[in-house]
Design an enzyme around this catalytic site. Sequence first.
Site, PDB file in Angstrom:
ATOM      1  N   PHE A 141      60.694   4.912  13.147  1.00 26.50           N
ATOM      2  CA  PHE A 141      61.271   5.041  12.771  1.00 26.50           C
ATOM      3  C   PHE A 141      61.920   4.258  11.240  1.00 26.50           C
ATOM      4  O   PHE A 141      63.253   4.172  10.996  1.00 26.50           O
ATOM      5  CB  PHE A 141      62.894   4.469  13.629  1.00 26.50           C
ATOM      6  CG  PHE A 141      62.639   5.582  14.673  1.00 26.50           C
ATOM      7  CD1 PHE A 141      62.564   6.707  15.230  1.00 26.50           C
ATOM      8  CD2 PHE A 141      63.578   4.902  15.717  1.00 26.50           C
ATOM      9  CE1 PHE A 141      62.396   7.509  16.357  1.00 26.50           C
ATOM     10  CE2 PHE A 141      64.379   6.007  16.535  1.00 26.50           C
ATOM     11  CZ  PHE A 141      63.289   7.169  17.163  1.00 26.50           C
ATOM     12  N   PRO A 197      69.705   3.235   2.054  1.00 28.31           N
ATOM     13  CA  PRO A 197      70.987   2.498   2.752  1.00 28.31           C
ATOM     14  C   PRO A 197      72.495   3.392   1.876  1.00 28.31           C
ATOM     15  O   PRO A 197      72.410   4.340   1.083  1.00 28.31           O
ATOM     16  CB  PRO A 197      71.107   1.117   1.848  1.00 28.31           C
ATOM     17  CG  PRO A 197      69.750   1.789   0.985  1.00 28.31           C
ATOM     18  CD  PRO A 197      68.638   2.889   1.684  1.00 28.31           C
ATOM     19  N   TYR A 213      55.876  13.459  23.527  1.00 32.73           N
ATOM     20  CA  TYR A 213      56.787  14.531  22.505  1.00 32.73           C
ATOM     21  C   TYR A 213      56.633  15.616  22.791  1.00 32.73           C
ATOM     22  O   TYR A 213      55.280  16.152  22.585  1.00 32.73           O
ATOM     23  CB  TYR A 213      56.327  14.121  21.607  1.00 32.73           C
ATOM     24  CG  TYR A 213      56.864  12.091  20.318  1.00 32.73           C
ATOM     25  CD1 TYR A 213      57.092  11.368  21.387  1.00 32.73           C
ATOM     26  CD2 TYR A 213      55.420  11.657  19.722  1.00 32.73           C
ATOM     27  CE1 TYR A 213      57.518  10.534  20.635  1.00 32.73           C
ATOM     28  CE2 TYR A 213      55.432  10.285  19.051  1.00 32.73           C
ATOM     29  CZ  TYR A 213      56.704  10.203  19.959  1.00 32.73           C
ATOM     30  OH  TYR A 213      56.757   8.450  18.400  1.00 32.73           O
ATOM     31  N   LEU A 231      61.502   5.413   7.882  1.00 30.45           N
ATOM     32  CA  LEU A 231      61.920   5.871   7.349  1.00 30.45           C
ATOM     33  C   LEU A 231      63.247   6.729   7.102  1.00 30.45           C
ATOM     34  O   LEU A 231      64.200   7.012   6.780  1.00 30.45           O
ATOM     35  CB  LEU A 231      61.154   7.662   6.873  1.00 30.45           C
ATOM     36  CG  LEU A 231      60.136   7.292   5.978  1.00 30.45           C
ATOM     37  CD1 LEU A 231      59.189   8.909   5.828  1.00 30.45           C
ATOM     38  CD2 LEU A 231      59.697   6.109   5.248  1.00 30.45           C
TER      39      LEU A 231
END
Length: 299
Positions: free
Chosen positions: A228, A235, A71, A230
Amino acid sequence: MSSSAKTLPLEITIGQNTQNPLTVYRLGYGTMRLTGPGIWGEPANREEALQILKNAVQVAGVNFIDTADYYGEDVTNRLIAEALYPYPKNLIICTKVGATRKPDKSWVAFNRPEQLRTSIDNNLRTLKQEQISLVHFRVMLDSDVPFEESIEAMFELQKEGKILHVGLSNVTRDQLELGLTKGHIATVENMYSYHQRTTLVIHHNENRGGEEVLDLCEKNQIPLIPYFSLVTSLPTQNDKIGMIAQKYQVSKAQINLAWLLHKSRWILPIPGTSSLAHLDENLQAANIQLTAEDMAYLG
């Protein structure tokens, strides 16, 4: 609160039935969003990134942090050390190995035994630790190294004392079952959320989501750590989660986290953010007590 709401278990144990179990609170913090665009480089607001880490641990009591040396590269590890070292005794830092970044920012496998050793040593150095409490072996889809060879190397590093607990990330059910024959698998980190329950990798014809392994994790008392969550929780149609969010006057993201917490006592969400305000909002999801009727409605 409805009488059918139940109190959530507030803690979860990593390494259940081992000599070195680790107990953490059931909402951790994932650091990936602390990097710059494309999960690369320094954060846009470095001071806020450092404060997020401090607030999560020192104010909110989070004691599980997820990171990786790819990261940034190595940005989140350095931020963690700057913000929190010397670490509280109960803080568990989980990192990942098995991947690296090229100068063009692409993600590539880095999972040969000697490469895994290099990654572990790099994490130890940048996190200022003598042993890493939990390391996930991240499976990269286009690797030419057999999974069995990589996981055996992970357990060898554990025997050497560089790793306390070994976990897996982005695995199929078959890979988890194979891993369990090689040694104790402490945790599994797969993509999982209310709307992203399965993860089909079409060109490999493989399922690598949370739903595929959850029952196996529960059977073996292995925490499932959704990543992942959040990102995939908002929708655009069939918005049942939005209806429950409206009922409790909270955000959809908070209901997604609450759903995960209620779905199984063996799920350990690690919502990530680069915003202090969103950090507070995410952590408040642990206070949302969904009813049996809510869960039935969500399906």
